[in-house]
Motif scaffolding. Structure first.
Motif, mmCIF file in Angstrom:
data_model
loop_
_atom_site.group_PDB
_atom_site.id
_atom_site.type_symbol
_atom_site.label_atom_id
_atom_site.label_comp_id
_atom_site.label_asym_id
_atom_site.label_seq_id
_atom_site.Cartn_x
_atom_site.Cartn_y
_atom_site.Cartn_z
ATOM 1 N N UNK A 12 -3.414 20.298 19.548
ATOM 2 C CA UNK A 12 -2.012 20.773 18.903
ATOM 3 C C UNK A 12 -1.605 20.469 17.657
ATOM 4 N N UNK A 13 -3.028 20.411 16.918
ATOM 5 C CA UNK A 13 -2.711 20.240 15.219
ATOM 6 C C UNK A 13 -2.879 21.635 14.361
ATOM 7 N N UNK A 14 -3.207 22.738 15.090
ATOM 8 C CA UNK A 14 -2.924 23.782 14.460
ATOM 9 C C UNK A 14 -2.284 24.823 15.100
ATOM 10 N N UNK A 15 -1.850 25.881 14.505
ATOM 11 C CA UNK A 15 -0.920 26.905 15.071
ATOM 12 C C UNK A 15 -1.751 28.186 15.539
ATOM 13 N N UNK A 16 -1.398 28.995 16.463
ATOM 14 C CA UNK A 16 -1.946 30.259 16.999
ATOM 15 C C UNK A 16 -2.319 31.238 15.778
ATOM 16 N N UNK A 17 -1.336 31.304 14.556
ATOM 17 C CA UNK A 17 -1.755 32.103 13.563
ATOM 18 C C UNK A 17 -2.992 31.427 12.970
ATOM 19 N N UNK A 18 -2.899 30.332 12.682
ATOM 20 C CA UNK A 18 -4.258 29.729 11.919
ATOM 21 C C UNK A 18 -5.568 29.908 12.685
#
Length: 49
Positions: A12-18
């Motif tokens: 959970x270090x990055x978003x779905x958008x990323x």
């Protein structure tokens, strides 16, 4: 690169958008779908002293 992005997603270090922004430069659309379908488990990476 796929494994790195997957690892960041799981922790959970990055978003779905990323993750979606990595297509098509680093991963395919199919790999993106697999990553986003993978459950996130934040806090699973622990440093051992």
């Amino acid at each position: 690169m796929y494994n790195y992005i997957l690892g960041q997603w799981v922790m959970a270090r990055v978003s779905q958008e990323w993750v979606m922004a990595c297509v098509p430069k680093f991963i395919t659309a199919e790999q993106c779908a697999v990553i986003l379908a993978t459950p996130q488990t934040p806090g699973t990476l622990k440093m051992e002293n």
